[in-house]
Design a protein around this motif. Sequence first.
Motif, short mmCIF file in Angstrom:
data_model
loop_
_atom_site.label_atom_id
_atom_site.label_comp_id
_atom_site.label_asym_id
_atom_site.label_seq_id
_atom_site.Cartn_x
_atom_site.Cartn_y
_atom_site.Cartn_z
N LEU A 250 58.51 46.44 -2.19
CA LEU A 250 57.40 45.91 -2.76
C LEU A 250 57.10 44.59 -2.11
O LEU A 250 56.12 43.99 -2.34
N GLN A 252 55.67 43.64 0.97
CA GLN A 252 54.66 43.61 1.69
C GLN A 252 53.24 43.68 0.52
O GLN A 252 52.36 42.89 0.74
N SER A 253 53.41 44.65 -0.30
CA SER A 253 52.29 44.28 -1.25
C SER A 253 52.35 43.41 -2.18
O SER A 253 51.05 42.71 -2.41
N ALA A 256 50.72 40.74 -0.07
CA ALA A 256 49.12 41.27 -0.05
C ALA A 256 48.39 40.91 -1.33
O ALA A 256 47.24 40.38 -1.26
N GLU A 257 49.06 40.86 -2.23
CA GLU A 257 48.47 40.15 -3.46
C GLU A 257 48.36 38.81 -3.53
O GLU A 257 47.31 37.99 -3.89
#
Length: 268
Positions: A250, A252-253, A256-257
Motif C-alpha cells: 500500500l 506507493q498508493s 499517490a493519494e
Amino acid sequence: MKLTSRICLLVSLFVFASCATNPFTGKQTMALVNNDNLFASSFKQYDTFLKENKIVQGTEDAARITRIGQRIAKAAERYLNANGYVGYLDGYKWEYNLVEDDTKNAWCMPGGKIVFYTGILPVAQTDAGIAAIMGHEVAHALANHGQQRMSAAYIQQGIALTGNIALTDQESRDMFNTYYGVGSTVLGTLPFSRSHEAEADRIGIVLMAIAGYNPEAAPKLWTRMETSNTPEFLSTHPANESRISSLTALVQSAKAEAEKFGVTSFTD
C-alpha cells in the motif's frame, strides 16, 4: 407467523434501517447505536480513564503525540472534505494524551479521544512510526468500528435470544448456547475484528501520508512489533506477516493519494 419468525423479521428490518456509510469504502455499515450516544459515553469513559492513570505532561514525547495527532486529524479532515464528506467530523473532540505505562499499546475512542502508552514509543522510534500508529487508531474511530462492534454484539444477543425462545427443552438450549458461543466467536467476532484491523491499516497509511509522514514507516513498524504464537483465525488481529505484506503493497498508493493534496515529501 411464529414468534421466532416475527423476531427475526423485526431484527432484519431494524438492521436494514440502521446503517451508516463508511466514507473511506462507500460501503454500508451497521449503526444500531447513534454517534451522539456513543460519543457521550466515550467522552465520559475517557475522562474517567485519565483520572485513574498517570498522564505525562510537559515533555517532548507528550508534545510529539499531540503534534502528530493534530496533523493526522487535519489530514483526515482534508481527505473527507475532498471526498464529499464535509461536516463528517462534527461532534469529534480530538484529545491526545500520553500515559505512563509499559504496555505496548495505543487507542482512539469513538469521537477522537486518543491515548498512547509510553511503552509503545520505543517500538515507534520515529515521528513517522508514531504517525503510523496514530493513523491506524484514528482510522478505527473515523470508520466507526466501535459503533459496528456494538451493533454486531446486539445482533448476536438477538440471535441468542431467538434460539433460546425457539428451543423448548433445556438440553437443546444448553447445546445451542455452547456451540453458538464458540461458533459466533470464531466465525463472527474474530473475523469481524481482523477485517477492522486490516481496514484501519489501509486508511491509516493514507492518513499518515497526507499528513506528511513517510508511509514506508508503517510496514517497518510491524517488523518491530512482538509476534504472537496465536493462529490468525483465533486472533483479533491479522498476523504480523500479513500486515507487513499488505502495508508494503500500500505504500506507493498512499504516496499517490498524498500527492493529490500536494504532499510529495515525507518526514521519517
